[in-house]
Design a protein around this motif. Sequence first.
Motif, PDB file in Angstrom:
ATOM      1  N   UNK A 985       0.833  -1.206   0.000  1.00 31.28           N
ATOM      2  CA  UNK A 985       0.000   0.000   0.000  1.00 31.28           C
ATOM      3  C   UNK A 985       0.870   1.260   0.000  1.00 31.28           C
ATOM      4  N   UNK A 986       1.941   1.249   0.779  1.00 26.35           N
ATOM      5  CA  UNK A 986       2.811   2.436   0.817  1.00 26.35           C
ATOM      6  C   UNK A 986       3.463   2.663  -0.553  1.00 26.35           C
ATOM      7  N   UNK A 987       3.873   1.560  -1.213  1.00 29.68           N
ATOM      8  CA  UNK A 987       4.489   1.705  -2.542  1.00 29.68           C
ATOM      9  C   UNK A 987       3.467   2.224  -3.563  1.00 29.68           C
ATOM     10  N   UNK A 988       2.226   1.728  -3.442  1.00 30.03           N
ATOM     11  CA  UNK A 988       1.160   2.201  -4.353  1.00 30.03           C
ATOM     12  C   UNK A 988       0.997   3.712  -4.178  1.00 30.03           C
ATOM     13  N   UNK A 989       0.979   4.160  -2.904  1.00 35.11           N
ATOM     14  CA  UNK A 989       0.810   5.597  -2.646  1.00 35.11           C
ATOM     15  C   UNK A 989       1.995   6.382  -3.199  1.00 35.11           C
ATOM     16  N   UNK A 990       3.211   5.811  -3.069  1.00 31.00           N
ATOM     17  CA  UNK A 990       4.401   6.509  -3.577  1.00 31.00           C
ATOM     18  C   UNK A 990       4.314   6.651  -5.094  1.00 31.00           C
ATOM     19  N   UNK A 991       3.879   5.582  -5.780  1.00 37.77           N
ATOM     20  CA  UNK A 991       3.765   5.632  -7.242  1.00 37.77           C
ATOM     21  C   UNK A 991       2.702   6.661  -7.644  1.00 37.77           C
ATOM     22  N   UNK A 992       1.589   6.668  -6.903  1.00 30.66           N
ATOM     23  CA  UNK A 992       0.501   7.588  -7.264  1.00 30.66           C
ATOM     24  C   UNK A 992       0.926   9.035  -7.063  1.00 30.66           C
TER      25      UNK A 992
END
Length: 1416
Positions: A985-992
């Motif tokens: 989830x943290x990586x998804x937020x970073x990509x977004x």
Amino acid sequence: MERGAPQPASRTARDLGPPRRAAAEPGPPLGRTGDAAGSPPRCPRRPLPPAEEKHGGPEPLQRPPVRPPPRAYHGGGGGSGPRGGPGGERPGLAPPRSSDVARRRSGTQTAPPRLRARVPPAPGSGRCPRSAGGAPPGRPAPGTAASGGRPAGGGLRATGGGATPAPVPAAIFPRSPSAAAAMASVSYHISSLLEKMTSTDKDFRFMATNDLMMELQKDSIKLDEDSEKKVVKMLLKLLEDKNGEVQNLAVKCLGPLVGKVKEYQVETIVDTLCTNMLSDKEQLRDISSIGLKTVIAELPPASTGSTMTANVCKKITAQLTGAIGKQEDVSVQLEALDILSDMLSRLGGTLYSFHSSILNCLLPQLTSPRLAVRKRAIIALGHLVLTCSGSIFSELTEHLLTELKRNESTSTTRTYIQCVAGISRQAGHRIGEHLEKIIPLIVQYCNVEDDELREYCFQAFESFVRRCPKEMDPHIPNVMGLCLKYITFDPNYNYDNEEEEEMMDTENGEDEEQESDDEYSDDDDISWKVRRSAAKCLEAIVSSRHDLLQDFYRTLSPVLISRFKEREENVKADIFSAYISLLKQTLPTQSWLPTSDAPGKDDIPLTMLRNQVPNIVKALHKQLKEKSIKSRQGCFSLLTELANVLPGCLADHIPALIPGVVFSLADKSSSSNMRIDTLSFLHVLLCNHQPEVFHPHIKSLLPPVVTCIGDPFYKITSEALLVTQQLVKVIRPLDKSCAFDAKPYVKDLFPGTLKRLKAADIDQEVKERAISCMGQIIYSLGDHLSTDLQPTLKIFLERLKNEITRLTTVKALTLIASSPLKIDLRPILGEGFPILASFLRKNQRALKLSTLTALDVLVKNYSDSLKPAMIESVLVELPALITENDMHVSQVAIVFLTTLAQVYPSCVSKLSGSVLAEIFQLVHSPLLQGGALSAIMDFFQALLLTKTATTGYSELMRQLTAPIHSSGSAGESVTLHKQAYYSVAKCVAALSSACPKEAAAVVTQFIQDVKSPKSSPAVKVLAFLSLAEMGRTMNLSAQRELKTVILEAFTSPSEEVKSAASYALGNISVGNLQEYLPFMLKEIGSQPKRQYLLLHSLKEVISSSPANSLKPYVEDIWALLFKHCECPEEGTRNVVAECLGKLTLVNPSELLPRLKKQLSSDSPHARSTVVTAVKFTIADQPQPVDALLRGCIGDFLKTLQDPDLNVRRVALAMFNSAAHNKPSLIRDLLDAVLPSLYNETKVRRELIREVEMGPFKHTVDDGLDVRKAAFECMYTLLESCLDRLDIYEYLNHVEDGLKDHYDIRMLTFLMLARLSTLCPGAVLQRLETLIEPLRATCSTKVKAGSVKQEFEKQDELKRSAMRAVAALLTIPEVEKSPAMAEFSSQIRSNPEMASLFESIQKDSASLPASESMDMS
């Protein structure tokens, strides 16, 4: 002296044979070895059976005959006569071939006469070089009962005509071996050795005794009664042998013999030795006393249950006390006292019944005319008091007190004071109660005009201070006053007026002082002893009383400084040592605890010290140029300590100190150690002060330091390189502008260092420091090196290829590459980069990490000089480094990848899937968190910015979420750990956040995932967590249906989905407070069923929102939380408490008093909630709330006395948190709080109840959790507030804990191990009581039918107890304790305990020092 063999003085036990006879020397007739005239045969190894000795050979066999040996093959037994034995064939005939078999079987070995001595034993012959028997081990020897021969008592007795042995050697018809046979074999063998011991040739006696010792040392040996008697008799006879070497060996045999013979034989030995002790012959007395000591050392400790030790000790004691009491011969007395001390120290407890007679025998010796006798009597008394009963100890102290009061003569008074000090050193914990009476007497004797008496008085004080700190407390001011008075006591010397001295020319003054020294040196003046003992006593006071630091700086420090001028070197060394102790006590405690607390009492001593620095320098700077090396070393160690304690304090005094430093470095008479000490002081000085203060002195400092680089002694070179490295930083500090011109000094610095850098044949440490030093020179002065730079860099390249120096070189290159001077590294990069890449394959972790850091710096600073091929050589190595087995290496590797992606976007397209595959694997690992996770998020963002097709947003998203989506659809079981969902989830937020355009579509997709009934719980959890992470930074209020979706999820059957939804609501609210927070508060009020989840969301909001944005809502939230603080459900109350605590931090001045008011609530639930809330306001970082907390934490801690059990438990948890995170909050309250804390460690009978479970009754202890919390607090206090604890009171409760429940025992074992390192002295005093529970735990047996868990529990307990024992054994002087000695011998003798202890020791050896003890 026998003829034919020189005195075997230099012979060792291994080299047993006598010297070979010279070729020309005529030999004795063959049959008469052992004759005084003859020299022994060639290989004096092993006897023939006695029967063969008489006959001259074995009887012929009934089979093909075996040739008899023409000459003795072994031992000193007689050989056959020249014509063989009766029935032997003619000499010189070779035996028939077929007899080989028989010979091999029978264990008889034959060889031609010439070669006899050199033939090695046949493999099966059973004749090993050590065992002197003829039979193979386990088989009966020829002529023993088992072989059909006559049964042998003590070997085969030879009658007048000679006994006939059985004709058939046993080995031909092997039988089952029996114990009797084995014993017979041994006794036969031993009797042959005994026979040789009567030989007139001392070499024979020596070797036979040595063989006997080897036999006795075997565990398997068993002696029959007859052999025992003979061996004992013979050894005692050999103690009177003419030859010293034989005597020594005989004494050594007594040790192993003690364990092998019956008790009455040991008594015989002891009786004889004691009688010999009183003999007129000095040599016999000496050897007997050694014998007694040997026997005592080998007696089994009483714990083994053997009665022998007690009986033998009683025998010895009775004899010794008699010998001591007679006072006829001083040397006998001294030996007897020595042996008695030995016995008391090892087996004091066994002599219990004799203690009073020993005491009565020792006391008169204190007035003996011989001082040596008195001294040994004092030592013996010291060992006696360790184990004697209370009444005997009182009798002794009463006697000493009476004698001290009588004061018959100064000489005896001295002895009695020495005796008191000796007892206190050995058994300080016992003398404590008598100190009230003793101290006034000793104080009174300090004023008698007798220097030796005064010295002993101060020695006694010193031992009291170290051994009975608690009882000495009231006397410290008085003792300190006496020390300060007598440390200046120098009646026969006039210290010249210092002011005049300063006005004179220094040179002159120095000469004068030298003269005055000679003039006054007075051999009879022993006042220096008084000063020295006073200084030592002061050191003991300083090192044991941290709480009196301010007093010390007020009264003691000025006196010590004024005594730095002491004329006696030894005394001066002790004065320096006392002052260094004072500085060490002042050193701010270096621990992992943050010292960012508000300045408290701890800083006052530092300020007082700072004000005294000028006086210290004034007293020392002249001495730095004195001739005496010892004085100068003392000065430098004191100044080094001072610079460490108060960095920067010597800045104003540099001009006064530099001449002394230069003098010690350049002076020809300075020893190596002197130079090393000076250089290490200079290093500390340079590190702890600003560069500017040294600039005026560089010119004088640099040349002697550079000279030291060229010193032939490697330790000096290595220290000098360290100093040079620091000097380079000082000459040109690159982190700030500086007017000092460094250029002229390069020509001094560079050549000396270069010479050491080039040398290949020097010490490893010098090599490494030369590399580091040159790295620093190039980093700071590279622009001044012109043509020298490139050749030097080439040397670095060479050092990079060498396995021993590569790590240091990588670090040096990292430094050079990061230099602001932009050093030109192009010439070595081409060759160097691939070498660095290859290091990433090596199995050396430190090398991998340093190499990654170096590559990172090179890529950042030298991007234009690197070719794609170089980069690729590194890229190939990276996938292997990214693995969950080593998170730190992975993190550094990913940071390097991020740098590559930013600097060389093109090379990232070549980033094979393998690197990305490894990174995705890491994201899905349960171990990923913290630094490594942030590194991966940064890397993904950098990847997106490179805009390459293979690593686009959608592709990365697909790979990130693939395992979770696939497990949902295909039903495969790719179960991920809960932690992995948060990471994804943290990586998804970073990509977004890197691609905001794509983000909206993804949010919609996640909401669809949550709504879809087909989605698996895993997909929903991921969707909520991703929404949470994105919502924290983005405003998601555009998504209208989000609230309803989340509230619906609160009713989901899956607990994971519920908690993810609650987490999502909290984090989305952080991104848009005015929209979501009022909604959340309304829901909490109206939905009691969802309350718990909604409160968790609220906790997220309070934890993650900035204080300013929360302020408008504080009142509403506060009111709502207070409604719920009396909730009966403990889980809900804990969340409410955490919310309250974190909310208090938003506006502490207003909210903390409200919490405090709530303490008076009638509801125990409300009180416990408030106390827990306070726990959440204490964090390890400094915060605005700290000052307010300090004022009122006392009120919260009063709940430790709350009538409600649960409130007391949470109060202990809060106290523990404060002690751990911010000790300064509670340090000053400990006196009031500790009694309540200790009170909670007691077992409460009223809280133990019986519960019936079917047919079984089960006891439940409701007080266990509170006790556990109390012991946890105690453990924490050890780390953070040790100096504020009364350690003896503390130990009382640790002792109780050692007998408590399983969990608490585990904790107290840890505490005990920690205490052994922190305050060994106190633990030593309580050893007796601490060891008992440890012994009980280690020797507990689990009931046979118990469940597996019970066994595991007991096992873990034993391991933990054994760790504590191992820690106790590291305390110095612990071996003096009889209880410990007995316990450790019990451990050694019990195989199970011994193996456990060994494994614990192995474990602690493999742990680094810092972790080895703290295994919690």
